[in-house]
Every structure is written in structure tokens, then in C-alpha cells.
Design an enzyme around this catalytic site. Structure first.
Site, PDB file in Angstrom:
ATOM      1  N   HIS A  76       8.321  -4.632   2.561  1.00  0.00           N
ATOM      2  CA  HIS A  76       6.903  -4.656   2.200  1.00  0.00           C
ATOM      3  C   HIS A  76       6.690  -3.835   0.946  1.00  0.00           C
ATOM      4  O   HIS A  76       7.128  -2.679   0.863  1.00  0.00           O
ATOM      5  CB  HIS A  76       6.059  -4.071   3.340  1.00  0.00           C
ATOM      6  CG  HIS A  76       4.604  -3.922   3.012  1.00  0.00           C
ATOM      7  ND1 HIS A  76       3.976  -2.701   2.962  1.00  0.00           N
ATOM      8  CD2 HIS A  76       3.658  -4.845   2.689  1.00  0.00           C
ATOM      9  CE1 HIS A  76       2.697  -2.876   2.647  1.00  0.00           C
ATOM     10  NE2 HIS A  76       2.479  -4.166   2.477  1.00  0.00           N
ATOM     11  N   SER A  77       6.045  -4.417  -0.075  1.00  0.00           N
ATOM     12  CA  SER A  77       5.636  -3.680  -1.267  1.00  0.00           C
ATOM     13  C   SER A  77       6.844  -3.035  -1.955  1.00  0.00           C
ATOM     14  O   SER A  77       7.766  -3.728  -2.371  1.00  0.00           O
ATOM     15  CB  SER A  77       4.560  -2.661  -0.875  1.00  0.00           C
ATOM     16  OG  SER A  77       3.866  -2.184  -1.988  1.00  0.00           O
ATOM     17  N   TYR A  78       6.862  -1.704  -2.061  1.00  0.00           N
ATOM     18  CA  TYR A  78       8.023  -0.977  -2.601  1.00  0.00           C
ATOM     19  C   TYR A  78       9.300  -1.336  -1.839  1.00  0.00           C
ATOM     20  O   TYR A  78      10.400  -1.333  -2.406  1.00  0.00           O
ATOM     21  CB  TYR A  78       7.746   0.525  -2.528  1.00  0.00           C
ATOM     22  CG  TYR A  78       8.951   1.420  -2.620  1.00  0.00           C
ATOM     23  CD1 TYR A  78       9.551   1.696  -3.849  1.00  0.00           C
ATOM     24  CD2 TYR A  78       9.483   2.012  -1.474  1.00  0.00           C
ATOM     25  CE1 TYR A  78      10.663   2.534  -3.922  1.00  0.00           C
ATOM     26  CE2 TYR A  78      10.581   2.849  -1.537  1.00  0.00           C
ATOM     27  CZ  TYR A  78      11.176   3.102  -2.771  1.00  0.00           C
ATOM     28  OH  TYR A  78      12.276   3.941  -2.840  1.00  0.00           O
ATOM     29  N   GLY A  80      10.437  -4.038  -1.152  1.00  0.00           N
ATOM     30  CA  GLY A  80      11.145  -5.141  -1.781  1.00  0.00           C
ATOM     31  C   GLY A  80      12.301  -4.661  -2.643  1.00  0.00           C
ATOM     32  O   GLY A  80      13.344  -5.321  -2.735  1.00  0.00           O
ATOM     33  N   HIS A 216      -3.296  -5.830   1.769  1.00  0.00           N
ATOM     34  CA  HIS A 216      -1.892  -5.549   1.488  1.00  0.00           C
ATOM     35  C   HIS A 216      -1.078  -5.243   2.747  1.00  0.00           C
ATOM     36  O   HIS A 216       0.074  -5.656   2.868  1.00  0.00           O
ATOM     37  CB  HIS A 216      -1.824  -4.382   0.503  1.00  0.00           C
ATOM     38  CG  HIS A 216      -0.460  -4.079  -0.029  1.00  0.00           C
ATOM     39  ND1 HIS A 216       0.396  -5.047  -0.503  1.00  0.00           N
ATOM     40  CD2 HIS A 216       0.195  -2.890  -0.172  1.00  0.00           C
ATOM     41  CE1 HIS A 216       1.508  -4.477  -0.939  1.00  0.00           C
ATOM     42  NE2 HIS A 216       1.418  -3.174  -0.729  1.00  0.00           N
TER      43      HIS A 216
END
Length: 240
Positions: A76-78, A80, A216
Site C-alpha cells: 500500500h502506498s509507500y 509499493g 487512500h
């Protein structure tokens, strides 16, 4: 049955995946949600030396000591950055990569914040220059809509290690050996850099894409729906 390893984003911890873990296990899967060094219940380990490559090692070690193979890594988010880095270290253990409103790094050592949001990075740099080991979270309004959920996130999130913001993750090139990839875009989180990431990779060979109608933090706002998407993706995986 699949084995999922769920990797959280900046400022979060493994705690944010709790309901998704439960839902995946109810569907017969194995699910692991490690907390990266310096965050959540490991926030007492925070130092300015922590970087994304250490977070990659956190997850590689989960795969090693839990004796996991054929893993579906979800970032998720960072996160990745982290799942991509893990795939580059141990591609033989990874069945597929899932990016949940996440960065998809394609250059080694490049900070996605510096690339996509230099103004925000400049604000963080001011904190970093003051000598802090971790940067405070700043985007709760983008993470969830419900005020009670945002208050809960404020109570749970911890400073993000500065080294993870300044530099990106080291890529070995072996991450391309993982053929199956899936991007889930959080469609109510707009505008965001993740729309560009989604548009950049959708339609590429080996990629599947979906949208989920959340802000998000889809794993907090819609854990059952997210688990359903992951379950369907796992069922549809084929060799090649």
C-alpha cells in the site's frame, strides 16, 4: 489457498491490515502483515539510519522464517517500493505483486515524493534539517472520510523514518521475473500521484487493474471489499 504478505505504507503499521487479514483467513488464505522497522509497535527502534532497503529486509526475513513460497505481496502506498524491492531480492518466492494505491518504482534509489510532490518533500526536508529521526504524518484527510476513522488513524500512526523519504528503494532488476501484477486504485483519493501510477502501468502485459471506491486507506475503509478483490485475483492466477 494463497499466502498473502501485506505491506503497509508510510506512517502506518501492520495494525492497519487487521480486518483484511481476518477476511482473507476466512476465505482460506494465509495472511501476514509485518510492521516495518521504526513504525507502529516497532517505533521504539526509530533512527534516522532506517531506509527503504532495511524495510525490504524486514519483509524478506518474514518470507524466510515463515518459510513462505509462492507469495502474493501486497504493498500500500509507500509499501509499493518495498514489495518491488522484495521481488528483486527473492523473485523465486513471489507469485505476484499487488499495488494498492501505491508507487511502482522503476528506477533504483529515486524518492517518489521528490519526483511527484516536490513541494511536500520540501516541507518534509525542513523537518529533516531540524535533526528529527522521523517525519510526522500530514494527510489524514486523504486517507479516510469518516472523522472517527481519521481520529483513530491519528492515534495509531507514528513518524516515518527520514531515510525512507530521502531515497528510494534499491532495485536489482530481478523484480521483472515476477510476471503477475495487479494495481488497485483508490478512486476517491483524487487528485493523487497514484492516478498517474495506475495509468502508467494499466494495460501492460502481465498487469490487471481495478478500482475500489474509497479514499487512500482502502484496507481500513473497505476491508471486506478489498479482501474480495485479492481473493479473486489469487483464484485467477496462472503460470506464465
Amino acid at each position: 489457498m494463497a499466502a498473502f504478505v501485506l505491506v503497509h505504507g508510510a506512517w502506518h503499521g501492520g495494525w492497519c491490515w487487521a480486518q483484511v487479514e481476518d477476511a482473507l483467513r476466512e476465505k482460506g488464505h494465509r495472511a501476514f502483515a509485518p510492521t516495518l522497522t521504526g513504525l507502529g509497535e516497532r517505533s521504539h527502534l526509530l533512527t534516522s539510519e532506517i531506509d527503504s532497503d532495511l524495510h525490504v529486509l524486514d519483509v524478506v526475513n518474514v518470507l524466510k522464517w515463515a518459510e513462505l513460497e509462492d507469495v502474493i505481496l501486497v504493498g500500500h502506498s509507500y509499501g509499493g517500493l518495498i514489495v518491488t524491492g522484495v521481488a528483486g531480492q527473492v523473485p523465486e518466492c513471489v507469485r505476484a505483486l499487488v499495488y494498492l494505491d501505491a508507487f511502482v518504482p522503476e528506477e533504483s534509489g529515486v524518492s517518489p515524493l521528490a519526483r511527484y510532490n516536490p513541494g511536500r518533500m520540501a516541507r518534509f526536508q525542513a523537518e529533516i534539517d531540524s535533526g528529527v529521526a522521523g517525519v510526522q504524518p500530514d494527510l489524514f484527510d486523504a486517507w479516510a472520510e469518516d472523522e472517527a476513522v481519521k481520529d483513530w488513524l491519528r492515534s495509531m500512526c507514528t513518524p516515518q523514518p527520514v531515510g525512507t523519504l530521502v531515497c528510494g528503494v534499491t532495485l536489482t532488476g530481478r523484480e521483472v521475473e515476477v510476471a503477475h501484477r495487479y494495481y488497485i486504485l483508490c478512486e476517491r483519493n483524487r487528485p493523487s500521484a497514484f492516478w498517474g501510477e495506475h495509468d502508467r502501468v494499466k494495460g501492460r502485459p502481465g498487469w490487471k487493474s481495478d478500482r475500489i471506491p474509497t479514499m487512500h486507506d482502502a484496507m481500513v475503509e473497505a476491508p471486506d471489499e478489498l479482501a474480495g478483490l485479492l481473493d479473486e485475483f489469487a483464484k485467477g492466477l496462472t503460470d506464465g
